[in-house]
Write a protein that holds these residues in place. Structure first.
Motif, short mmCIF file in Angstrom:
data_model
loop_
_atom_site.label_atom_id
_atom_site.label_comp_id
_atom_site.label_asym_id
_atom_site.label_seq_id
_atom_site.Cartn_x
_atom_site.Cartn_y
_atom_site.Cartn_z
N ALA A 15 11.87 -4.77 13.08
CA ALA A 15 12.25 -5.09 11.71
C ALA A 15 11.13 -4.75 10.73
CB ALA A 15 12.61 -6.57 11.60
N ASP A 16 9.89 -4.92 11.15
CA ASP A 16 8.76 -4.58 10.29
C ASP A 16 8.70 -3.08 10.06
OD1 ASP A 16 7.94 -7.25 10.18
OD2 ASP A 16 6.77 -7.05 12.02
N TYR A 17 8.91 -2.30 11.11
CA TYR A 17 8.92 -0.85 10.94
C TYR A 17 10.06 -0.41 10.02
CZ TYR A 17 5.45 -0.33 14.65
OH TYR A 17 4.30 -0.39 15.40
N GLU A 18 11.19 -1.06 10.13
CA GLU A 18 12.32 -0.71 9.26
C GLU A 18 11.96 -0.97 7.80
OE1 GLU A 18 15.39 -3.07 10.95
OE2 GLU A 18 15.82 -1.66 12.58
N ARG A 19 11.25 -2.06 7.52
CA ARG A 19 10.79 -2.34 6.16
C ARG A 19 9.87 -1.22 5.65
NH1 ARG A 19 7.96 -8.09 5.87
NH2 ARG A 19 7.36 -7.20 3.84
N LEU A 20 8.93 -0.80 6.49
CA LEU A 20 7.95 0.20 6.06
C LEU A 20 8.56 1.59 5.91
CD1 LEU A 20 4.90 -0.94 8.23
CD2 LEU A 20 5.43 -1.53 5.86
N ILE A 21 9.54 1.91 6.74
CA ILE A 21 10.22 3.20 6.61
C ILE A 21 10.92 3.30 5.26
CG2 ILE A 21 12.16 4.56 7.49
CD1 ILE A 21 11.34 3.55 10.33
N LYS A 22 11.49 2.18 4.79
CA LYS A 22 12.15 2.18 3.49
C LYS A 22 11.16 2.42 2.35
CE LYS A 22 15.90 -0.94 4.85
NZ LYS A 22 16.50 -2.29 4.68
N LYS A 23 9.88 2.15 2.60
CA LYS A 23 8.84 2.37 1.59
C LYS A 23 8.19 3.75 1.69
CE LYS A 23 9.37 -1.67 -0.25
NZ LYS A 23 9.92 -1.80 -1.63
N GLY A 24 8.71 4.60 2.58
CA GLY A 24 8.22 5.96 2.65
C GLY A 24 7.43 6.33 3.88
N LEU A 25 7.33 5.43 4.85
CA LEU A 25 6.58 5.74 6.07
C LEU A 25 7.31 6.79 6.89
CD1 LEU A 25 4.18 5.01 7.93
CD2 LEU A 25 5.64 3.28 8.98
N SER A 59 3.89 13.23 2.75
CA SER A 59 4.07 12.65 4.07
C SER A 59 3.07 11.52 4.28
CB SER A 59 3.88 13.72 5.16
OG SER A 59 3.99 13.16 6.44
N LEU A 60 3.56 10.37 4.74
CA LEU A 60 2.71 9.20 4.96
C LEU A 60 2.82 8.75 6.41
CD1 LEU A 60 3.55 7.14 1.75
CD2 LEU A 60 1.47 8.45 2.20
N SER A 61 1.68 8.66 7.06
CA SER A 61 1.60 8.19 8.44
C SER A 61 0.74 6.93 8.49
CB SER A 61 1.00 9.26 9.35
OG SER A 61 1.72 10.47 9.27
N MET A 62 0.87 6.19 9.59
CA MET A 62 0.06 4.98 9.76
C MET A 62 -0.48 4.90 11.18
SD MET A 62 1.73 1.68 7.87
CE MET A 62 1.43 1.41 6.12
N GLU A 63 -1.69 4.37 11.28
CA GLU A 63 -2.28 4.00 12.56
C GLU A 63 -2.79 2.57 12.37
OE1 GLU A 63 -5.88 5.32 15.60
OE2 GLU A 63 -5.21 6.72 14.04
N VAL A 64 -1.93 1.62 12.69
CA VAL A 64 -2.21 0.20 12.47
C VAL A 64 -1.78 -0.58 13.71
CG1 VAL A 64 -1.95 0.46 9.97
CG2 VAL A 64 0.02 -0.25 11.35
N GLN A 65 -1.74 -1.90 13.60
CA GLN A 65 -1.35 -2.75 14.72
C GLN A 65 0.10 -2.51 15.14
OE1 GLN A 65 -0.87 -6.95 13.31
NE2 GLN A 65 -1.39 -6.05 11.34
N SER A 66 0.42 -2.85 16.38
CA SER A 66 1.81 -2.80 16.85
C SER A 66 2.64 -3.82 16.07
CB SER A 66 1.88 -3.12 18.34
OG SER A 66 1.21 -2.16 19.11
N LEU A 67 3.86 -3.41 15.70
CA LEU A 67 4.73 -4.28 14.90
C LEU A 67 6.11 -4.41 15.55
CD1 LEU A 67 3.86 -2.77 11.40
CD2 LEU A 67 2.98 -4.91 12.36
N ASP A 68 6.88 -5.36 15.05
CA ASP A 68 8.25 -5.51 15.50
C ASP A 68 9.15 -4.46 14.85
OD1 ASP A 68 7.49 -7.73 16.98
OD2 ASP A 68 8.08 -9.17 15.42
N ALA A 111 0.83 -1.21 0.00
CA ALA A 111 0.00 0.00 0.00
C ALA A 111 0.86 1.26 0.00
CB ALA A 111 -0.93 -0.02 1.21
N LEU A 112 1.94 1.26 0.76
CA LEU A 112 2.85 2.40 0.78
C LEU A 112 3.46 2.63 -0.60
CD1 LEU A 112 4.65 1.86 4.21
CD2 LEU A 112 3.22 3.83 3.60
#
Length: 370
Positions: free
Chosen positions: A165-175, A154-163, A144-145
Motif C-alpha cells: 500500500a505504501d508503494y502504491e501511494r508513492l507510485i501515484k506521486k511519480g515514483l 524519471s524518479l527512482s528510490m533506494e530506501v527502506q522496504s515498504l508495504d 519529497a516526490l
C-alpha cells in the motif's frame, strides 16, 4: 505465492554446488544456445571453469547489449535526502552506531539540491535515504516526490522496504522504479550483517520485489553487496530471483546493480575478494542470461575500470555522485554512506561516453516510450 516459496526450495550449499560442478561443455552450450538461457546456463557462465571463455563472453555481451539498447548509456545521479538510520548494518556508514552528524533535508534544502543537479542536465534522479521510519517514512517520501517531480522525467528510490500500500501511494506521486538490494541471499549469515533494525528481517526484505510487482511499479532493481559472501552463489540467487520476477510480473522492467563493498566510517572490510576479472565475468553472464535486463554501474568503481566496462553490457551509469545529504549544494559535511571512487563530473563522464562511440542519454527512455 511469493519468491520466498521458490527460495525455500534452494539451499546456499546446493546453489554453490550447482555452479562449481559445471564443466567446459556446459559453458560452451550456454554460449552457443539460441534463444533465452536458463538458470543452468547462467551457473555455467559464472562458474570457475568459464574464466578461459571471458573474451568470448565479452564479445557476446557487447553484441547482445547493442542489439537491445543500441549505442546509448543512460546517466543518473543519486540525491541523498537523509543519513538518519535506525539499523545497524556492519557494512554501511549510515549505521546507527556511527555517532556522527546526521541530517535530513527539508524542502528548501531539497530544492537547493535539485537546482544544483539540474544545472548538469540530469533527468533521471535516484532518491536515497537511511532507514528511519519516524523521520523519513512514507509521508516524508511522498512529500519529497511531490517537490521534485516537476523537474525530472524519471524518479527512482533506494530506501527502506515498504508495504504494498505504501508503494502504491508513492507510485501515484511519480515514483518510477525502486532499487532494493538483498545484500546477500545467505540466509544464515544475513542476520550477522544486520544485528539491529527492521532490515534484519530477511524474509520481509526478500518478498519486497513481490510487493513492488503487485503495486505496479515500472522497474525493480536487484542486487547484492559484493564482498559479503561468495559472489558466485549470491549471483546464482539473483538470477533465480530475476527469472521468477520476469515470469510473475512480466509487465515490469528489471535492473541489476553490482556494488562492491567500499570504505566508510565504522564499517567492516570485505569478507570475500571480488577481483576486476570476477566483476567482468559477472556483467557478461548477466547480459547473456537476460538480454532485456538493465545493468547499472555506480561511482564505487574507479574511472579507468568504469571506462573499460562501458562496452561489456552496462546500460546506465551514475556520474558526479555525492553520498551525503546536501552534498551538491550545502557546504557543511555530513556523514557519507561510502567513499566514491570515480570523482569525475557529469560532463567529464558524458565526454568519455562519447569518445567511446556511445551517446549519453540524460532522459529516461522508458518514460519517453511509455
Amino acid at each position: 505465492m511469493t519468491f520466498l516459496d521458490t527460495f525455500e526450495r534452494h539451499s546456499w550449499e546446493g546453489m554453490a554446488e550447482r555452479i562449481n560442478s559445471k564443466q567446459a561443455a556446459d559453458v560452451e552450450r550456454a554460449l552457443n544456445r539460441h534463444g533465452k538461457r536458463d538458470l543452468d546456463d547462467f551457473c555455467a557462465l559464472i562458474s570457475p571453469v568459464a574464466v578461459p571463455y571471458l573474451e568470448q563472453m565479452a564479445q557476446l555481451s557487447y553484441k547482445l547489449t547493442r542489439k537491445r539498447f543500441g549505442n546509448t548509456t543512460q546517466l543518473y545521479i543519486p540525491m541523498y535526502l537523509s543519513n538518519e538510520c535506525h539499523n545497524i548494518c556492519t557494512y554501511c556508514g549510515f549505521s546507527v552506531h556511527n555517532k556522527l552528524e546526521r541530517r535530513t533535508l527539508n524542502q528548501q534544502q531539497i530544492m537547493q539540491e535539485v537546482a544544483a543537479i539540474k544545472s548538469h542536465g540530469f533527468e533521471h534522479l535516484l532518491l536515497v535515504t537511511g532507514e528511519a521510519n519516524r523521520t523519513v517514512g512514507v509521508d516524508y517520501l511522498e512529500q519529497a516526490l511531490e517537490w521534485v517531480r516537476p523537474y525530472f522525467s524519471s524518479l527512482s528510490m533506494e530506501v527502506q522496504s515498504l508495504d504494498q500500500a505504501d508503494y502504491e501511494r508513492l507510485i501515484k506521486k511519480g515514483l518510477n522504479s525502486v532499487l532494493l538490494y538483498q545484500e546477500t541471499y545467505h540466509r544464515d549469515n544475513y542476520k550477522q550483517y544486520h544485528p539491529k533494525g527492521k532490515k534484519g528481517n530477511f524474509e520481509y526484505r526478500l518478498e519486497t520485489p513481490d510487493r513492488l510487482g503487485r503495486a505496479g511499479i515500472h522497474r525493480i532493481g536487484l542486487g547484492t553487496l559484493l564482498g559479503l559472501e561468495d559472489w558466485r552463489t549470491d549471483a546464482g540467487f539473483i538470477a533465480l530471483h530475476l527469472g521468477y520476477l520476469e515470469r510473475q510480473y512480466w509487465q515490469t522492467k528489471y535492473s541489476i546493480s553490482l556494488p562492491r563493498l567500499r570504505p566508510a566510517a565504522g564499517v567492516q572490510s570485505p569478507n570475500v575478494e571480488v577481483t576486476d576479472r570476477d566483476f567482468v565475468q559477472l556483467i557478461c553472464a548477466y547480459r547473456i542470461y537476460s538480454e532485456n535486463v538493465e545493468i547499472s554501474l555506480s561511482t564505487r568503481e574507479c574511472p579507468e575500470f568504469r571506462d573499460h566496462l562501458l562496452k561489456l553490457g552496462i546500460t546506465s551509469m551514475s556520474a558526479g555522485s555525492k553520498t551525503e545529504p546536501g552534498g551538491y549544494s550545502i557546504e557543511e559535511e555530513a556523514l557519507e554512506q561510502f567513499e566514491i571512487s570515480d570523482e569525475r563530473s557529469a560532463e567529464e563522464v558524458a565526454a568519455m561516453i562519447r569518445r567511446q562511440g556511445f551517446e549519453p542519454v540524460w532522459k529516461d527512455w522508458d518514460s519517453v516510450l511509455g
